[in-house]
Design an enzyme around this catalytic site. Structure first.
Site, PDB file in Angstrom:
ATOM      1  N   LYS A 262       0.898  -1.211   0.192  1.00 17.85           N
ATOM      2  CA  LYS A 262       0.000   0.025   0.040  1.00 17.85           C
ATOM      3  C   LYS A 262       0.991   1.301  -0.014  1.00 17.85           C
ATOM      4  CE  LYS A 262      -4.007  -1.831   2.633  1.00 17.85           C
ATOM      5  NZ  LYS A 262      -4.968  -2.029   1.642  1.00 17.85           N
ATOM      6  N   ARG A 336     -10.178 -11.749   1.806  1.00 23.10           N
ATOM      7  CA  ARG A 336     -11.114 -12.892   1.331  1.00 23.10           C
ATOM      8  C   ARG A 336     -10.357 -14.090   1.382  1.00 23.10           C
ATOM      9  NH1 ARG A 336     -11.490  -9.791  -4.311  1.00 23.10           N
ATOM     10  NH2 ARG A 336     -11.089  -8.053  -2.798  1.00 23.10           N
TER      11      ARG A 336
HETATM   12  N1  BES Z   1      -8.094  -3.938   4.122  1.00 21.67           N
HETATM   13  C1  BES Z   1      -8.191  -3.600   2.730  1.00 21.67           C
HETATM   14  C2  BES Z   1      -9.652  -2.849   2.703  1.00 21.67           C
HETATM   15  C3  BES Z   1      -9.781  -1.414   3.113  1.00 21.67           C
HETATM   16  C4  BES Z   1      -9.378  -0.227   2.645  1.00 21.67           C
HETATM   17  C5  BES Z   1     -10.271  -1.300   4.384  1.00 21.67           C
HETATM   18  C6  BES Z   1      -9.481   0.834   2.988  1.00 21.67           C
HETATM   19  C7  BES Z   1     -10.371   0.032   5.126  1.00 21.67           C
HETATM   20  C8  BES Z   1     -10.041   0.862   4.488  1.00 21.67           C
HETATM   21  C9  BES Z   1      -8.259  -4.999   1.821  1.00 21.67           C
HETATM   22  O1  BES Z   1      -7.457  -6.061   2.506  1.00 21.67           O
HETATM   23  C10 BES Z   1      -7.847  -4.307   0.630  1.00 21.67           C
HETATM   24  O2  BES Z   1      -6.474  -3.909   0.740  1.00 21.67           O
HETATM   25  N2  BES Z   1      -8.479  -4.290  -0.510  1.00 21.67           N
HETATM   26  C11 BES Z   1      -8.189  -4.245  -1.625  1.00 21.67           C
HETATM   27  C12 BES Z   1      -8.478  -5.316  -2.519  1.00 21.67           C
HETATM   28  C13 BES Z   1      -7.925  -5.086  -3.947  1.00 21.67           C
HETATM   29  C14 BES Z   1      -6.516  -5.334  -4.155  1.00 21.67           C
HETATM   30  C15 BES Z   1      -8.650  -5.953  -4.926  1.00 21.67           C
HETATM   31  C16 BES Z   1      -8.547  -2.646  -2.138  1.00 21.67           C
HETATM   32  O3  BES Z   1      -9.733  -2.460  -1.657  1.00 21.67           O
HETATM   33  O4  BES Z   1      -7.976  -1.848  -2.534  1.00 21.67           O
HETATM   34 MN    MN Z   2      -5.335  -5.866   1.952  1.00 22.57          MN
END
Ligand code: BES
Ligand code: MN
Ligand code: ZN
Length: 484
Positions: A262, A336
């Site tokens: 990230k 997931r």
């Molecule tokens: N934990 C994150 C989702 C999230 C983002 C929660 C912002 C709270 C605030 C999750 O694990 C994630 O990173 N999801 C990705 C999925 C993508 C790579 C398909 C996302 O939402 O960007």
């Molecule tokens: Mn994630």
């Protein structure tokens, strides 16, 4: 601290009084204090106070500060607005140095609950790492005594229990990720269930997970020095056997994104990624405190998604507990993966009647719904209606998004049975994630709550929440358990 007592006394330095616009207009108040009634009547006459919602008006009466709190039209009463206004009154700087406060309110259960929530949820603040200034005589909300004139103790007490569950979930999310590890969370759970004869624990550590082939969960945690854990609390509250409701919480203690790391602006709050597990633990605490007569499984899927040479890799294909292989198209779609193993493990070994998973699963849910509504996904209309009803009753808000057969195509893989990424450019990111989870439920009745937007407030606080964790989901599913 909240104390109940049967009578209104005007014996504290501050009295907070809820007044709706009809009471103001008709000069009918729920107390007998003549001088105060006359005062309010004068204020109403001179248009200074009308009981409209959001109004907080101070009166000095002998030695007592009276704060009038307007709650608006009683026929169109918004309990959200009521919580916001009572909170505003309690946090007013007029009360900075006050130790004891009396509150006068109408005695219906809903007002009672909302006021208790204004106090316990509304004035919660995360202060663990703020050093106290010696010259600041401001009294912390926690150290104030609030007296409520109560006839119906039951509604108050129930509300207090539920708020404690909410605030426990908030504490778990707010604290550092290096404090709230899987080991720490196991200790918290063991403390909550200690000595309870109707509660049984199964804890899978790395070793057991390897033996049982929870390959997806292990892969996500692979780069971390912390132990992955799958913790299953079996709560036998019903006299009959079986018919379990399973709550499964995503418990990523920190989500760096893994090798699909990230970036700044997205990584700083990722200790929130165990918000689902926190909600499950808050609900467990509530189930015990309320002595719920239900059979319930509380499941926490704990891992840390880190970077490093041993971290799992984008492009890996991994076989999970169900036997299905998953193409890891993106290591940041880790939630997931751990949930897929947790869901299929619980379905196979515990055979619950229904599953509700709670997860900070997708950023896309924040794009779709913002921060006030949790995304609700299920293929079962009746299940959806029950959860929406609980949402309306508790103000722990959900909005339904669709899950439908054609979504299968979104998570197809060319090299494995399924892929952890949906359509290109992230289209429909929230419901394609739900579809991924659905494929591990094997027909068990299931609902998915995406709390990515609701679990945490990055700004200055919204509605009646202070900044940081909100405990999203706890009030919702506690109400669901109490009423279904
Ligand atoms: N934990 C994150 C989702 C999230 C983002 C929660 C912002 C709270 C605030 C999750 O694990 C994630 O990173 N999801 C990705 C999925 C993508 C790579 C398909 C996302 O939402 O960007
Ligand atoms: Mn994630
Ligand atoms: Zn995550």
């Amino acid at each position: 601290m909240i104390t109940f007592r049967p009578l209104i006394k005007f014996d504290k330095p501050v009295t907070v009084i809820l007044v709706d616009n009809q009471q103001a207009k008709k000069k009918k108040f729920p107390f007998t204090h003549k001088a105060l009634k006359d005062q309010i009547a004068l204020l109403v006459q001179s248009d200074q106070f009308s009981g409209e919602d959001g109004q907080v008006f101070p009166i000095l009466l002998d030695n007592t500060l009276v704060l009038l709190v307007g709650t608006g039209d009683p026929k169109a009463l918004s309990f959200t607005a009521l919580r916001v206004t009572v909170r505003k009154a309690l946090l007013s700087s007029l009360l900075d140095k006050v130790k004891e406060i009396e509150i006068i309110l109408s005695q219906d259960d809903k007002t009672v609950k909302a006021v208790v929530e204004s106090i316990l949820i509304g004035t919660y603040a995360w202060r663990k790492y703020q050093t106290k200034k010696k010259d600041n005589k401001k009294i912390d909300m926690k150290d104030k005594k609030i007296f409520i004139a109560a006839q119906k103790k039951k509604a108050y007490e129930e509300a207090i229990h539920i708020c404690e569950g909410v605030n426990l979930a908030r504490d778990l999310v707010n604290d550092n990720a290096d404090t709230v590890t899987s080991v720490y969370i196991e200790k918290v759970i063991r403390n909550i269930v200690e000595g309870k004869k109707n509660i049984f624990l199964e804890v899978l550590n790395k070793k057991e997970m390897k033996a049982k082939k929870l390959g997806l969960h292990l892969a996500v945690n692979q780069g971390s020095k912390n132990e992955p854990k799958l913790i299953i609390v079996r709560y036998n509250g019903a006299s009959k056997k079986g018919d379990y409701t399973a709550f499964i919480g995503k418990g990523i203690t920190f989500d760096t994104g893994g090798l699909n790391i990230k970036t700044s602006g997205h990584i700083e709050t990722m200790r929130l990624d165990m918000g689902g597990t926190a909600a499950v633990i808050g609900t467990l605490k509530n189930a015990i405190a309320l002595n719920l007569k239900k059979n319930i499984l509380f499941v926490c899927a704990l891992a840390e998604n880190t970077v490093g040479s041993s971290a799992y890799k984008p492009g890996d294909v991994i076989r999970g507990y169900s036997g299905k292989t998953v193409e890891v198209a993106n290591t940041d779609a880790e939630g997931r993966l751990v949930l897929a193993d947790a869901i299929s493990y619980v379905v196979k070994n515990y055979k619950p009647s229904r599953i509700i998973d709670i997860a900070t699963l997708t950023g896309a849910c924040i794009i779709a719904l913002g921060n006030d509504y949790t995304g609700l996904m299920t293929t079962d209309d009746k299940f959806s209606r029950a959860l929406v009803r609980s949402s309306n009753e508790t103000d722990d808000r959900v909005w339904r998004l669709p899950v439908y057969p054609e979504l299968k195509d979104a998570v197809k893989s060319k090299i494995a049975d399924i892929r952890n990424l949906g359509y290109p450019k992230g289209a429909a990111g929230t419901i394609t994630a739900a579809e991924f989870l659905r494929q591990f439920t094997y027909g068990t009745m299931w609902a998915h709550l995406d709390i990515a937007g609701t679990a945490f407030d990055e700004g200055t606080g919204r509605m009646y929440f202070s900044p940081g964790a909100t405990g999203a989901g706890v009030r919702l599913v506690t109400h669901y358990l109490e009423n279904n």
